[in-house]
Structure formats: structure tokens, C-alpha cells
Design a protein around this motif. Structure first.
Motif, PDB file in Angstrom:
ATOM      1  N   TYR A 148      38.298  39.290  15.091  1.00  0.00           N
ATOM      2  CA  TYR A 148      37.470  38.767  16.167  1.00  0.00           C
ATOM      3  C   TYR A 148      36.938  39.917  17.006  1.00  0.00           C
ATOM      4  CZ  TYR A 148      42.427  38.420  17.497  1.00  0.00           C
ATOM      5  OH  TYR A 148      43.762  38.636  17.629  1.00  0.00           O
ATOM      6  N   SER A 149      35.984  39.609  17.858  1.00  0.00           N
ATOM      7  CA  SER A 149      35.267  40.621  18.633  1.00  0.00           C
ATOM      8  C   SER A 149      36.098  41.090  19.820  1.00  0.00           C
ATOM      9  CB  SER A 149      33.938  40.037  19.122  1.00  0.00           C
ATOM     10  OG  SER A 149      34.169  38.959  20.004  1.00  0.00           O
ATOM     11  N   PRO A 150      35.691  42.229  20.460  1.00  0.00           N
ATOM     12  CA  PRO A 150      36.411  42.692  21.658  1.00  0.00           C
ATOM     13  C   PRO A 150      36.436  41.668  22.783  1.00  0.00           C
ATOM     14  CG  PRO A 150      35.055  44.450  20.774  1.00  0.00           C
ATOM     15  CD  PRO A 150      34.708  43.223  19.992  1.00  0.00           C
ATOM     16  N   SER A 151      35.344  40.924  22.953  1.00  0.00           N
ATOM     17  CA  SER A 151      35.331  39.912  24.020  1.00  0.00           C
ATOM     18  C   SER A 151      36.317  38.785  23.730  1.00  0.00           C
ATOM     19  CB  SER A 151      33.918  39.344  24.200  1.00  0.00           C
ATOM     20  OG  SER A 151      33.471  38.745  22.985  1.00  0.00           O
ATOM     21  N   GLU A 152      36.426  38.405  22.457  1.00  0.00           N
ATOM     22  CA  GLU A 152      37.409  37.387  22.108  1.00  0.00           C
ATOM     23  C   GLU A 152      38.834  37.899  22.327  1.00  0.00           C
ATOM     24  OE1 GLU A 152      34.884  34.994  18.639  1.00  0.00           O
ATOM     25  OE2 GLU A 152      36.442  36.438  18.084  1.00  0.00           O
ATOM     26  N   LEU A 153      39.052  39.191  22.005  1.00  0.00           N
ATOM     27  CA  LEU A 153      40.363  39.761  22.259  1.00  0.00           C
ATOM     28  C   LEU A 153      40.658  39.797  23.760  1.00  0.00           C
ATOM     29  CD1 LEU A 153      42.937  41.193  21.400  1.00  0.00           C
ATOM     30  CD2 LEU A 153      41.652  43.355  21.381  1.00  0.00           C
ATOM     31  N   ALA A 154      39.647  40.084  24.567  1.00  0.00           N
ATOM     32  CA  ALA A 154      39.849  40.124  26.012  1.00  0.00           C
ATOM     33  C   ALA A 154      40.281  38.765  26.557  1.00  0.00           C
ATOM     34  CB  ALA A 154      38.572  40.588  26.701  1.00  0.00           C
ATOM     35  N   SER A 155      39.785  37.681  25.941  1.00  0.00           N
ATOM     36  CA  SER A 155      40.187  36.344  26.409  1.00  0.00           C
ATOM     37  C   SER A 155      41.631  36.016  26.051  1.00  0.00           C
ATOM     38  CB  SER A 155      39.259  35.285  25.799  1.00  0.00           C
ATOM     39  OG  SER A 155      39.388  35.266  24.378  1.00  0.00           O
ATOM     40  N   ARG A 156      42.227  36.776  25.131  1.00  0.00           N
ATOM     41  CA  ARG A 156      43.606  36.537  24.719  1.00  0.00           C
ATOM     42  C   ARG A 156      44.590  37.415  25.479  1.00  0.00           C
ATOM     43  NH1 ARG A 156      43.712  34.390  19.109  1.00  0.00           N
ATOM     44  NH2 ARG A 156      41.564  33.905  18.536  1.00  0.00           N
ATOM     45  N   ILE A 157      44.082  38.338  26.311  1.00  0.00           N
ATOM     46  CA  ILE A 157      44.937  39.286  27.037  1.00  0.00           C
ATOM     47  C   ILE A 157      45.042  38.850  28.483  1.00  0.00           C
ATOM     48  CG2 ILE A 157      45.238  41.674  27.746  1.00  0.00           C
ATOM     49  CD1 ILE A 157      43.639  42.513  25.296  1.00  0.00           C
ATOM     50  N   THR A 158      46.264  38.885  29.014  1.00  0.00           N
ATOM     51  CA  THR A 158      46.527  38.572  30.416  1.00  0.00           C
ATOM     52  C   THR A 158      47.393  39.673  30.995  1.00  0.00           C
ATOM     53  OG1 THR A 158      46.451  36.217  29.941  1.00  0.00           O
ATOM     54  CG2 THR A 158      47.426  36.869  32.033  1.00  0.00           C
ATOM     55  N   ALA A 159      46.990  40.220  32.131  1.00  0.00           N
ATOM     56  CA  ALA A 159      47.756  41.266  32.803  1.00  0.00           C
ATOM     57  C   ALA A 159      47.994  40.860  34.242  1.00  0.00           C
ATOM     58  CB  ALA A 159      47.018  42.603  32.753  1.00  0.00           C
ATOM     59  N   GLU A 160      49.216  41.091  34.694  1.00  0.00           N
ATOM     60  CA  GLU A 160      49.556  40.746  36.066  1.00  0.00           C
ATOM     61  C   GLU A 160      50.521  41.793  36.617  1.00  0.00           C
ATOM     62  OE1 GLU A 160      53.193  37.658  34.944  1.00  0.00           O
ATOM     63  OE2 GLU A 160      51.402  36.934  35.989  1.00  0.00           O
ATOM     64  N   ALA A 161      50.424  42.046  37.905  1.00  0.00           N
ATOM     65  CA  ALA A 161      51.286  42.998  38.594  1.00  0.00           C
ATOM     66  C   ALA A 161      52.053  42.257  39.661  1.00  0.00           C
ATOM     67  CB  ALA A 161      50.462  44.111  39.225  1.00  0.00           C
ATOM     68  N   PRO A 162      53.365  42.069  39.509  1.00  0.00           N
ATOM     69  CA  PRO A 162      54.159  41.379  40.533  1.00  0.00           C
ATOM     70  C   PRO A 162      54.041  42.091  41.879  1.00  0.00           C
ATOM     71  CG  PRO A 162      55.414  41.621  38.511  1.00  0.00           C
ATOM     72  CD  PRO A 162      54.175  42.446  38.338  1.00  0.00           C
ATOM     73  N   LEU A 163      54.031  41.307  42.936  1.00  0.00           N
ATOM     74  CA  LEU A 163      53.837  41.839  44.281  1.00  0.00           C
ATOM     75  C   LEU A 163      54.992  42.757  44.656  1.00  0.00           C
ATOM     76  CD1 LEU A 163      51.846  41.600  46.657  1.00  0.00           C
ATOM     77  CD2 LEU A 163      53.316  39.788  47.579  1.00  0.00           C
ATOM     78  N   ASN A 164      54.604  43.889  45.347  1.00  0.00           N
ATOM     79  CA  ASN A 164      55.564  44.880  45.849  1.00  0.00           C
ATOM     80  C   ASN A 164      56.361  45.545  44.737  1.00  0.00           C
ATOM     81  OD1 ASN A 164      54.821  44.286  48.541  1.00  0.00           O
ATOM     82  ND2 ASN A 164      56.352  42.636  48.666  1.00  0.00           N
ATOM     83  N   THR A 165      55.745  45.645  43.568  1.00  0.00           N
ATOM     84  CA  THR A 165      56.363  46.372  42.449  1.00  0.00           C
ATOM     85  C   THR A 165      55.348  47.343  41.879  1.00  0.00           C
ATOM     86  OG1 THR A 165      55.708  44.772  40.747  1.00  0.00           O
ATOM     87  CG2 THR A 165      57.797  44.371  41.900  1.00  0.00           C
ATOM     88  N   VAL A 166      55.800  48.225  40.990  1.00  0.00           N
ATOM     89  CA  VAL A 166      54.907  49.158  40.289  1.00  0.00           C
ATOM     90  C   VAL A 166      54.924  48.836  38.803  1.00  0.00           C
ATOM     91  CG1 VAL A 166      55.092  50.996  41.985  1.00  0.00           C
ATOM     92  CG2 VAL A 166      56.806  50.828  40.181  1.00  0.00           C
ATOM     93  N   LEU A 167      55.103  47.549  38.485  1.00  0.00           N
ATOM     94  CA  LEU A 167      55.166  47.083  37.097  1.00  0.00           C
ATOM     95  C   LEU A 167      53.895  46.336  36.743  1.00  0.00           C
ATOM     96  CD1 LEU A 167      58.838  45.718  37.043  1.00  0.00           C
ATOM     97  CD2 LEU A 167      58.029  47.959  36.266  1.00  0.00           C
ATOM     98  N   ILE A 168      53.509  46.454  35.489  1.00  0.00           N
ATOM     99  CA  ILE A 168      52.366  45.715  34.946  1.00  0.00           C
ATOM    100  C   ILE A 168      52.847  44.979  33.700  1.00  0.00           C
ATOM    101  CG2 ILE A 168      50.061  45.856  33.972  1.00  0.00           C
ATOM    102  CD1 ILE A 168      49.582  48.364  35.564  1.00  0.00           C
ATOM    103  N   ASN A 169      52.717  43.651  33.702  1.00  0.00           N
ATOM    104  CA  ASN A 169      53.094  42.816  32.562  1.00  0.00           C
ATOM    105  C   ASN A 169      51.846  42.460  31.775  1.00  0.00           C
ATOM    106  OD1 ASN A 169      55.833  42.764  33.371  1.00  0.00           O
ATOM    107  ND2 ASN A 169      55.376  41.087  34.813  1.00  0.00           N
ATOM    108  N   ILE A 170      51.857  42.774  30.498  1.00  0.00           N
ATOM    109  CA  ILE A 170      50.716  42.506  29.618  1.00  0.00           C
ATOM    110  C   ILE A 170      51.151  41.444  28.610  1.00  0.00           C
ATOM    111  CG2 ILE A 170      49.112  43.451  27.934  1.00  0.00           C
ATOM    112  CD1 ILE A 170      49.386  46.148  29.299  1.00  0.00           C
ATOM    113  N   LYS A 171      50.358  40.370  28.507  1.00  0.00           N
ATOM    114  CA  LYS A 171      50.634  39.276  27.575  1.00  0.00           C
ATOM    115  C   LYS A 171      49.458  39.117  26.635  1.00  0.00           C
ATOM    116  CE  LYS A 171      53.152  36.822  31.216  1.00  0.00           C
ATOM    117  NZ  LYS A 171      53.215  35.576  32.016  1.00  0.00           N
ATOM    118  N   VAL A 172      49.771  38.953  25.369  1.00  0.00           N
ATOM    119  CA  VAL A 172      48.740  38.778  24.343  1.00  0.00           C
ATOM    120  C   VAL A 172      49.081  37.539  23.537  1.00  0.00           C
ATOM    121  CG1 VAL A 172      47.617  39.758  22.319  1.00  0.00           C
ATOM    122  CG2 VAL A 172      48.281  41.243  24.214  1.00  0.00           C
TER     123      VAL A 172
END
Length: 544
Positions: free
Chosen positions: A93-117
Motif C-alpha cells: 500500500y501507499s505511504p498515505s495508507e501506511l500513515a493511516s495505520r500509524i498512531t503515535a501518542e506521548a503520555p502527559l509529563n513523560t518523555v516517552l512516545i508510544n507508536i502503534k501500527v
């Protein structure tokens, strides 16, 4: 309609609610079964700042990382990350389709980034998550690295600047074992909710389109008539119309007795002697009501006569199994007198059947001879119940009703439309006939009302006398003038029992004498000489 009324409506329409619930659950299960499972792989990144060992510098670096991490999570799904990953892994699939499958979030007051695919292949979802993390780390460090400053000619070039932040993978993506979509439990909940909403909509639509009357309150409000009785629905009523039988205590029998009582108090000053029972349409139970009302009046000690004046479809004679060849029409045309064709039903009710069906029932029922027949019947009987034809299809009842003292309008619940009920009541009011009231027949709502005891009770049975033992044999009769002494009775253990006097049939007597004023005296048993009986001394086997 308030919430309570709507809940009652849903309870009354429970088959519709149940069917809609089943449809919602089945639809949810089908959707869950046909949807392709989707798996979710997760990876986690840690954002650090290159600072010295000083405490203030560490605090500044921590604040810097927390401020930056919210911006980093927004560029995870950009094309600078997805396009190289698509080329590297050869994704379908295309890069835009891949972008719709990726979710990134940063919990408040942390220096962590959670990436979900998310992906339909669990192993591919894990590979994509790891590749996105690696590509994202390189992109952030490149963006955070300051550009080289221009140096003057002849001076030595400075070292390459470093990025103030560094990112590291704290948790690599693992291959997920269970899909995150579809969620069967969530789908089942949506199915139940959808079924309830569908049922509520259907019930509301049916209630809006349904113009029938279901409760006595609605009938009274619609016709402005007193509702004298509510007859519960009974499946066997079509096959067995007679509900007032000897010692009958069923719900229908009690309902007809209540109708009788209310009808007797409808006009206390001028009680009606001739009552016409009719209905707006055929099949609403007017004949059944007439028959049982007449029987209940006869049970109350009134001399009652039931007249079958429905000369279109007479039903009284088949109900009692009487002869219908001679009856009302025979009397009206002068071929017989009322006493000649009068029949008896159930041992207590006089019945005048319809007789031969005439070609002109409307004219025959409104003639002067019909008024004379009713007067003759009122001279002989206390009350006359006339079963007449329906109001709306034919005009027979409109010609007969002015000859009566009042009309009882029978309406079938959940069958007759509001407009038809109003037309029937208005037709009686237009000719000036006194309408005594209405009766709601075949009411299903009647069964839901409880009074703390069941209608299925029966009269208490009288106790059967126990057989007399050898010690209880009656003593021989005493000579004339000498009081008779009862024989002593001993129980199983030799103990003396109290003497009792018994009647000839063996049942226990409790003699009570009363004074002239009606007050109760002590119950005593006296012999022929008028002296009170004295119990004999105990036997050898008994004890004092």
C-alpha cells in the motif's frame, strides 16, 4: 406519554422487542464474522537530552524533552517516515495508507512516545512498527542537529555539531497474538443497543398508527361514558361463551358479576328494566356479554329474560343449545304468544330466541308490536336483556333502542378503531337513547392488575365426619321422662375425651339457642325432659 407509560408499552409489545434484540445480536455476529481481523503492534521510544552532570542542567534538559516530545509524536506518520518504510519493506500500500495505520501518542509529563501500527498480518505489523521507530529516530536527530556555521578562510573547520536530543527504543514491537478488531464483545453490545433502538422505533410507530382502544381509561375518555366493566381476554371464550356457571370463580365470571353490580347502580332513581346490548362492529363479544350478564342477574335473584333480537346472525340459541325455529319473530307476526315460545336455560334464565330470520329485520324490530312484546316481558320479569345487532353495519339497533330503557355498548380491546367507537356512540346520542355505559371486552391489560389474591379460589369444603370407633357407638335411647346421658369416649391412650352430640348424619352439631332479642346464650344440650345432660363417669379404661 411519559417514561412509565412507554415502558409499559414496550412490555406489552415484548414479542417485537425480543425479535428486534435477536436481529441485532445476529447482525452483530455476522459483521464480526465477515470482518478481517486487524492486529496491533506497539513500540516505545525514550527521548533524552544531552546535558552536563549539573542538577540545573538536568532539570532544564528534562523540561526541554517534555516540551519537544509532544511535537515529535506529530511527525511520526509523515511522508518522510512512511515513504522510506514502504520502499524498505515492500508494503502493498501507499505511504498515505501506511500513515493511516500509524498512531503515535506521548503520555502527559513523560518523555516517552508510544507508536502503534495496525495491519491484517500480525508479523508485518511488528516489522512496520520497528522500521517506523528506526526511521523516526533518524529523522528527529537530523532535524534537531544544528547546521554547520560558515568559517573564515584560512581558519580550521570546527567539528560537526551534535543533536541536543537522542532517542532510543525502550520496547521493540512484538508479534501480536490476538486481533484488536473486530471486538466481539463490543460488537455484541452495539447489536443489543441497535436492537433496542429498532424495537423502540417500531413500537412507537405501531402505537402511532394503531387507533384501537386497549384500556378502560382510554375508552371512557374517548366516549365520555362510564366504563361499567372490563372483561379479560380468554382463549376459550369463542368455544365456550358461558362463564357464569355454578360456583364459578374465574376472572371472567367475576368480571361479569362486577358488570352486573355496576349496571344495577347506573341509574338508582330509575333503574332500567329493558337493556339493549350492542357493539359497533360484529365479533366484539356482545352476545357473550348478554348471555353472562343475564345469567349473573338471574343468580342475583332477579327474574331475568334474555331476548335474542339479532335477526341477522342470532347466536343465543346455539349458545344454550335451544330451539331457534320459533321465537321473537314468531311472536311479532302474531303466530304465537311469548309464553308459548319462551324457553328455559341453565335452570334459572328465561330465553326468547330469535325465531325464523325475516327479510325486513329493521322494520320488524321498530314496529309497535315490538314495544308491546317488551311491555309484556317487563310485566312478567324484573329485567329484560336484549341482544341486538351491531350498530355500524345495519340500522336494526337504532330502531330498537328507543323502545328500551338504556343501551350497553360493548367494545373489543385492540380491535375496534377510535373513529368507529365514536361513530357508534354518536349514533345512539343522536336518537336520544340513554346510554348506560360501556364495557371493554377481551382486555389483555386487565390481566396485569393484581389485588393480592388470585381469582382461582374456591369455596371452602366442609370437613367430612370421621368414622365412629367402637367406644363412640351411640348409647341406647333412655326411657321416657328420663334424661339421656351420653356415653363416655376414650381416646387411643385411654384418656377421656369431651362428649359431643352428633346429628343423624354423623356430622357434629353445635346447638345454639337465642333469646327473643337475638342475643346468643350458652349452647347447651337438653334431653326430652328439659334437664341438661350430665356426662357419665369415666370408664374403667379411662382416666378422670
Amino acid at each position: 406519554m411519559d417514561l412509565r407509560g412507554y415502558l409499559k408499552l414496550l412490555a406489552r409489545r415484548w414479542p417485537t422487542v425480543l425479535i428486534c434484540l435477536l436481529l441485532g445480536i445476529i447482525a452483530a455476529e455476522i459483521v464480526t464474522a465477515v470482518r478481517t481481523p486487524v492486529y496491533e503492534a506497539r513500540t516505545q521510544l525514550f527521548v533524552a537530552t544531552r546535558t552536563g552532570a549539573d542538577t540545573s542542567e538536568l532539570n532544564q534538559g528534562q523540561s526541554f524533552s517534555q516540551a519537544r516530545v509532544q511535537s515529535y509524536s506529530a511527525i511520526v506518520a509523515t511522508s518522510q517516515v512512511t515513504q522510506p518504510v514502504v520502499r524498505q519493506l515492500g508494503l502493498p500500500y501507499s505511504p498515505s495508507e501506511l500513515a493511516s495505520r500509524i498512531t503515535a501518542e506521548a503520555p502527559l509529563n513523560t518523555v516517552l512516545i508510544n507508536i502503534k501500527v495496525r495491519d491484517t498480518d500480525p508479523a508485518r505489523a511488528a516489522r512496520i512498527a520497528d522500521a517506523v521507530a528506526v526511521r523516526f529516530i533518524g529523522l528527529v536527530e537530523r532535524l534537531e542537529t544544528p547546521k554547520k556555521a560558515l568559517t573564515p578562510a584560512g581558519t580550521k573547520e570546527s567539528a560537526s555539531p551534535l543533536s541536543p536530543v537522542s532517542l532510543g527504543v525502550t520496547e521493540k514491537a512484538g508479534v501480536p497474538k490476538k486481533p484488536v478488531s473486530p471486538n466481539r464483545l463490543l460488537g455484541l453490545g452495539f447489536g443489543v443497543l441497535g436492537g433496542l433502538l429498532l424495537a423502540a422505533g417500531i413500537v412507537a410507530l405501531r402505537e402511532a398508527l394503531d387507533t384501537t382502544v386497549k384500556t378502560s381509561e382510554a375508552l371512557g375518555e374517548l366516549t365520555s361514558l362510564p366504563v361499567l366493566g372490563t372483561i379479560p381476554y380468554d382463549r376459550s371464550a369463542g368455544r365456550r361463551r358461558i362463564a357464569i356457571e355454578a360456583a364459578s370463580t374465574s376472572a371472567r365470571a367475576e368480571a361479569f358479576r362486577k358488570l352486573r353490580a355496576n349496571l344495577q347502580f347506573a341509574q338508582v332513581d330509575d333503574p332500567p328494566r329493558v337493556i339493549v346490548v350492542t357493539s359497533p362492529l360484529p365479533g366484539e363479544g356482545k352476545t357473550t356479554t348478554s348471555v353472562n350478564l343475564a345469567l349473573s342477574l338471574a343468580d342475583a335473584g332477579l327474574r331475568t329474560c334474555l331476548v335474542d333480537a339479532d335477526l341477522r346472525r342470532p347466536s343465543v340459541a346455539p349458545t344454550f343449545g335451544l330451539v331457534e325455529g320459533a321465537g321473537l319473530t314468531t311472536v311479532l307476526i302474531g303466530q304465537a304468544r311469548t309464553e308459548d315460545v319462551m324457553q328455559e336455560a341453565a335452570g334459572r334464565l328465561a330465553v326468547l330466541t330469535s325465531g325464523t330470520l325475516p327479510p325486513n329485520p329493521t322494520e320488524l324490530l321498530s314496529c309497535g308490536r315490538m314495544a308491546e312484546v317488551l311491555r309484556e316481558l317487563t310485566d312478567t320479569y324484573d329485567i329484560v336483556i336484549v341482544d341486538s345487532a351491531p350498530l355500524l353495519p345495519v340500522a336494526d339497533t337504532l330502531g330498537l333502542s328507543p323502545l328500551a330503557d338504556g343501551v350497553l355498548l360493548v367494545v373489543s380491546a385492540s380491535k375496534t378503531g377510535r373513529d368507529q367507537i365514536v361513530d357508534a356512540a354518536d349514533s345512539l346520542h343522536r336518537i336520544g337513547v340513554p346510554v348506560l355505559g360501556a364495557a371493554l371486552n377481551m382486555s389483555s391489560a386487565y390481566k396485569g392488575k393484581g389485588y393480592g389474591y388470585g381469582y382461582g379460589y374456591a369455596p371452602a369444603e366442609l370437613p367430612m365426619p370421621r368414622p365412629a370407633t367402637a367406644a363412640e357407638e351411640p348409647a341406647p335411647p333412655a326411657p321416657a321422662g328420663k334424661p339421656q346421658e351420653p356415653a363416655s369416649r376414650t381416646g387411643a391412650g385411654g384418656k377421656r375425651e369431651k362428649p359431643v352430640s352428633r346429628a343423624a348424619g354423623g356430622t357434629r352439631e353445635e346447638p345454639v339457642s337465642r333469646t327473643a332479642g337475638g342475643t346468643r346464650e350458652e349452647s347447651v344440650s337438653r334431653a326430652a325432659g328439659g334437664k341438661p345432660e350430665e356426662p357419665v363417669s369415666p370408664t374403667a379404661a379411662g382416666t378422670p
